[in-house]
Design a protein around this motif. Structure first.
Motif, PDB file in Angstrom:
ATOM      1  N   GLY A 137       0.823  -1.207   0.000  1.00 34.77           N
ATOM      2  CA  GLY A 137       0.000   0.000   0.000  1.00 34.77           C
ATOM      3  C   GLY A 137       0.855   1.253   0.000  1.00 34.77           C
ATOM      4  N   ALA A 138       1.859   1.285   0.877  1.00 29.90           N
ATOM      5  CA  ALA A 138       2.758   2.436   0.922  1.00 29.90           C
ATOM      6  C   ALA A 138       3.534   2.581  -0.382  1.00 29.90           C
ATOM      7  CB  ALA A 138       3.737   2.289   2.100  1.00 29.90           C
ATOM      8  N   ALA A 139       3.980   1.458  -0.940  1.00 30.22           N
ATOM      9  CA  ALA A 139       4.722   1.493  -2.201  1.00 30.22           C
ATOM     10  C   ALA A 139       3.862   2.066  -3.328  1.00 30.22           C
ATOM     11  CB  ALA A 139       5.197   0.088  -2.571  1.00 30.22           C
ATOM     12  N   GLN A 140       2.596   1.652  -3.387  1.00 30.83           N
ATOM     13  CA  GLN A 140       1.721   2.146  -4.449  1.00 30.83           C
ATOM     14  C   GLN A 140       1.472   3.645  -4.303  1.00 30.83           C
ATOM     15  OE1 GLN A 140      -2.036   0.108  -4.827  1.00 30.83           O
ATOM     16  NE2 GLN A 140      -2.514   1.095  -6.762  1.00 30.83           N
ATOM     17  N   VAL A 141       1.244   4.107  -3.079  1.00 26.50           N
ATOM     18  CA  VAL A 141       1.011   5.539  -2.853  1.00 26.50           C
ATOM     19  C   VAL A 141       2.240   6.359  -3.222  1.00 26.50           C
ATOM     20  CG1 VAL A 141       0.635   7.294  -1.074  1.00 26.50           C
ATOM     21  CG2 VAL A 141      -0.775   5.233  -1.103  1.00 26.50           C
ATOM     22  N   ILE A 142       3.409   5.929  -2.766  1.00 27.93           N
ATOM     23  CA  ILE A 142       4.652   6.662  -3.067  1.00 27.93           C
ATOM     24  C   ILE A 142       4.896   6.719  -4.567  1.00 27.93           C
ATOM     25  CG2 ILE A 142       7.171   6.594  -2.846  1.00 27.93           C
ATOM     26  CD1 ILE A 142       6.716   5.346  -0.047  1.00 27.93           C
ATOM     27  N   PHE A 143       4.751   5.575  -5.234  1.00 32.62           N
ATOM     28  CA  PHE A 143       4.988   5.506  -6.672  1.00 32.62           C
ATOM     29  C   PHE A 143       4.030   6.424  -7.433  1.00 32.62           C
ATOM     30  CE2 PHE A 143       4.585   2.837 -10.720  1.00 32.62           C
ATOM     31  CZ  PHE A 143       5.669   3.465 -11.318  1.00 32.62           C
ATOM     32  N   LEU A 144       2.751   6.403  -7.068  1.00 31.01           N
ATOM     33  CA  LEU A 144       1.765   7.213  -7.769  1.00 31.01           C
ATOM     34  C   LEU A 144       1.988   8.711  -7.528  1.00 31.01           C
ATOM     35  CD1 LEU A 144      -1.419   5.028  -7.184  1.00 31.01           C
ATOM     36  CD2 LEU A 144      -0.323   5.512  -9.388  1.00 31.01           C
ATOM     37  N   ILE A 145       2.380   9.083  -6.322  1.00 29.17           N
ATOM     38  CA  ILE A 145       2.646  10.502  -6.051  1.00 29.17           C
ATOM     39  C   ILE A 145       3.833  10.988  -6.871  1.00 29.17           C
ATOM     40  CG2 ILE A 145       3.472  12.123  -4.295  1.00 29.17           C
ATOM     41  CD1 ILE A 145       1.700  10.685  -2.275  1.00 29.17           C
ATOM     42  N   PHE A 146       4.860  10.160  -7.011  1.00 30.72           N
ATOM     43  CA  PHE A 146       5.995  10.557  -7.839  1.00 30.72           C
ATOM     44  C   PHE A 146       5.614  10.628  -9.314  1.00 30.72           C
ATOM     45  CE2 PHE A 146       8.655   9.988  -4.172  1.00 30.72           C
ATOM     46  CZ  PHE A 146       9.743  10.804  -4.412  1.00 30.72           C
ATOM     47  N   ILE A 147       4.727   9.743  -9.761  1.00 25.53           N
ATOM     48  CA  ILE A 147       4.243   9.846 -11.136  1.00 25.53           C
ATOM     49  C   ILE A 147       3.479  11.151 -11.320  1.00 25.53           C
ATOM     50  CG2 ILE A 147       2.641   8.866 -12.824  1.00 25.53           C
ATOM     51  CD1 ILE A 147       3.345   6.110 -11.809  1.00 25.53           C
ATOM     52  N   CYS A 148       2.662  11.508 -10.338  1.00 23.36           N
ATOM     53  CA  CYS A 148       1.957  12.800 -10.397  1.00 23.36           C
ATOM     54  C   CYS A 148       2.963  13.945 -10.457  1.00 23.36           C
ATOM     55  CB  CYS A 148       1.055  12.956  -9.170  1.00 23.36           C
ATOM     56  SG  CYS A 148      -0.387  11.860  -9.159  1.00 23.36           S
ATOM     57  N   GLY A 149       4.042  13.813  -9.696  1.00 24.25           N
ATOM     58  CA  GLY A 149       5.091  14.830  -9.747  1.00 24.25           C
ATOM     59  C   GLY A 149       5.716  14.949 -11.121  1.00 24.25           C
ATOM     60  N   SER A 150       5.863  13.816 -11.813  1.00 22.50           N
ATOM     61  CA  SER A 150       6.441  13.857 -13.163  1.00 22.50           C
ATOM     62  C   SER A 150       5.522  14.604 -14.126  1.00 22.50           C
ATOM     63  CB  SER A 150       6.699  12.434 -13.679  1.00 22.50           C
ATOM     64  OG  SER A 150       5.490  11.783 -14.023  1.00 22.50           O
ATOM     65  N   HIS A 151       4.218  14.517 -13.912  1.00 15.32           N
ATOM     66  CA  HIS A 151       3.278  15.247 -14.762  1.00 15.32           C
ATOM     67  C   HIS A 151       3.299  16.741 -14.456  1.00 15.32           C
ATOM     68  CE1 HIS A 151       1.234  11.946 -16.903  1.00 15.32           C
ATOM     69  NE2 HIS A 151       1.592  11.233 -15.850  1.00 15.32           N
ATOM     70  N   VAL A 152       3.485  17.093 -13.184  1.00 18.22           N
ATOM     71  CA  VAL A 152       3.643  18.507 -12.830  1.00 18.22           C
ATOM     72  C   VAL A 152       4.890  19.075 -13.507  1.00 18.22           C
ATOM     73  CG1 VAL A 152       4.099  20.132 -10.955  1.00 18.22           C
ATOM     74  CG2 VAL A 152       2.409  18.308 -10.638  1.00 18.22           C
ATOM     75  N   LEU A 153       5.998  18.350 -13.435  1.00 20.33           N
ATOM     76  CA  LEU A 153       7.241  18.797 -14.051  1.00 20.33           C
ATOM     77  C   LEU A 153       7.110  18.900 -15.563  1.00 20.33           C
ATOM     78  CD1 LEU A 153      10.226  19.524 -13.623  1.00 20.33           C
ATOM     79  CD2 LEU A 153      10.766  17.095 -13.872  1.00 20.33           C
ATOM     80  N   THR A 154       6.500  17.899 -16.186  1.00 19.57           N
ATOM     81  CA  THR A 154       6.321  17.929 -17.640  1.00 19.57           C
ATOM     82  C   THR A 154       5.388  19.065 -18.038  1.00 19.57           C
ATOM     83  OG1 THR A 154       6.564  15.520 -17.669  1.00 19.57           O
ATOM     84  CG2 THR A 154       5.697  16.552 -19.663  1.00 19.57           C
ATOM     85  N   GLY A 155       4.389  19.342 -17.197  1.00 19.37           N
ATOM     86  CA  GLY A 155       3.488  20.455 -17.479  1.00 19.37           C
ATOM     87  C   GLY A 155       4.187  21.789 -17.469  1.00 19.37           C
TER      88      GLY A 155
END
Length: 469
Positions: A137-155
């Motif tokens: 559960g923690a791994a999935q949350v951490i991974f997804l938040i970093f993916i969201c961060g990659s979209h912020v950066l790409t934006g």
């Protein structure tokens, strides 16, 4: 346990437990307490619910999966071809596509066997009890938040490219995060599925403009069949292809909100045929024209004007794909708060103030963290490589092998030639996941070290122009 499509398979050994009545597909069935939780749907009976989650037909699930998977993954494929050579690039795209199809199918089988599974945390509890639940559960949350961060950066890179850096890049990052937050607010994936269609059209249009642009510009540099690279540099390019198929982290949640979960295989086949074909076409065409000068993201391989147009058209997919990942992350936390041992709080399926306040609050925290992580860490892209190596290697590949061994009794693993083949194959998948994790970590950390040596990292919350020029 076997690879069964039956979602009502129950052990007879626990018949002495207290019986209770639960609802499955609108039918009342008496089952033991523990099996009521493990054998029936995560959302229960939604007949009179104000908010109904299980409403997606298979093509909407396919659209979500396609938007989540190819959005940013496709943009790194041409540069991977340039690093690895055209032969290795094609082999890896096709080979990893086949493997990703098999592992995705296994996730579908696991979900059908355990309909209460909504996310990787639930799967972890089945595999390893409470510890497995917390770890995955923690791994999935951490991974997804970093993916969201990659979209912020790409934006913010996209906005800087479109506007030629006329404003502070931190502002563009904030705008991207706010837009993503607003679009994440709908409580069901069915409500977001229509956005995913716009996302798919967006990335296809942007890629078509890029391919036409590089074609008009003509050939630049030679195209090689193979490449001579160090292991670290070579595997860093391989990870671009590996993680272009890393949409599996959201599959459980997608299936949970499908009207007919058994139709997941249709959505999976649609996804894998579409993304593998697109990866091959884009990788071959862009690399064939840009040659050794191929850059990543792929939209940067054209002239200034076309680059700005491409990024403008690609903005919807940059945002919407991030929204899908953010929604999956928020839903995991939301379900964890309002579901206890199969008992649902009324706030999960009603328009209550507490339900909506909790949902919006979770979404806000996720996108605030994504914004801060994208801005604070100077080597974010390489750090994302580290995170992906640790988590996506298992969510997309290795854990599906573990699922197979869990679903298949030892007595059945070596009974026939076909069973022996499957046993060896899924053992290989587990080893493959472990290898990707170790090799990916090595390559990503090596890239971070080289970046510091070259002084190529910017400072936190910098207003520097991040545009691709």
């Amino acid at each position: 346990m076997t690879e069964s499509h039956s979602s009502t398979a129950l052990d007879s050994e626990k018949g002495s437990q207290t019986q209770q009545t639960v609802v499955h597909h609108d039918k009342q069935i008496s089952v033991p307490d523990k099996e009521a939780y493990e054998g029936f749907d995560v959302y229960g009976n939604e007949k009179d619910a104000q908010i109904q989650y299980r409403t997606m037909v298979w093509w909407k699930a396919a659209a979500l999966m396609l938007a989540e998977t190819i959005s940013l993954g496709i943009l790194s494929i041409p540069s991977a071809f340039a690093s690895l050579g055209i032969v290795a690039g094609c082999i890896l795209v096709i080979g990893l596509g086949v493997v990703a199809t098999a592992t995705g199918y296994m996730i579908g089988l696991f979900k059908l066997r355990y309909p209460h599974v909504h996310n990787m945390a639930d799967a972890g509890e089945i595999l390893a009890g409470p510890i497995g639940r917390e770890v995955l559960g923690a791994a999935q949350v951490i991974f997804l938040i970093f993916i969201c961060g990659s979209h912020v950066l790409t934006g913010l890179i996209a906005f800087d490219t479109i506007t030629a850096g006329v404003s502070c890049s931190v502002l563009w990052g904030g705008i991207t995060a706010i837009v993503c937050l607003v679009l994440t607010v709908p409580r069901t994936l069915n409500g977001i599925s229509y956005l995913s269609i716009a996302s798919f059209i967006s990335i296809i249009a942007a890629i078509l403009i890029t391919m036409i642009g590089v074609g008009v510009m003509g050939h630049h540099g030679g195209v090689t069949a193979h490449s001579n690279l160090t292991f670290a540099r070579g595997f860093l390019a391989v990870t671009d292809i590996i993680f272009a198929y890393a949409g599996h982290v959201g599959f459980f949640t997608f299936i949970a909100e499908m009207r007919v979960p058994e139709d997941f295989s249709k959505a999976l086949w649609f996804l894998q045929i579409a993304d593998t074909t697109l990866y091959l076409i884009v990788g071959l065409v862009v690399y064939a024209y840009a040659g050794a000068t191929t850059v990543s993201p792929a939209l940067g391989n054209t002239g200034t004007i076309l680059r700005r147009i491409s990024y403008g058209i690609a903005l919807p997919t940059i945002v919407i794909a991030g929204v899908i990942n953010g929604h999956v992350c928020a839903k995991l936390i939301f379900i964890r708060i309002f579901r206890r041992n199969g008992v649902h709080s009324k706030h999960m399926t009603s328009h209550s103030f507490i339900g909506w306040a909790t949902w919006v609050g979770i979404c806000f925290v996720i996108w605030a963290l994504a914004f801060v992580i994208a801005e604070v860490i100077p080597f974010f892209n390489d750090l994302l490589g580290v995170i992906s190596s640790i988590f996506a290697s298992w969510f997309t590949y290795g854990i599906s092998g573990i699922f197979w061994f869990h679903l298949t009794p030892r007595s059945e693993r070596w009974t026939t030639r076909w069973q022996k083949f499957k046993t060896v194959f899924w053992a290989f998948i587990i080893i493959m996941g472990a290898f990707i994790m170790v090799a990916g970590l090595y390559a990503s950390i090596n890239s971070i070290v080289e970046g510091y040596r070259a002084g190529s990292f910017s400072g936190p919350f910098t207003c520097d122009n991040m545009a691709l020029t």
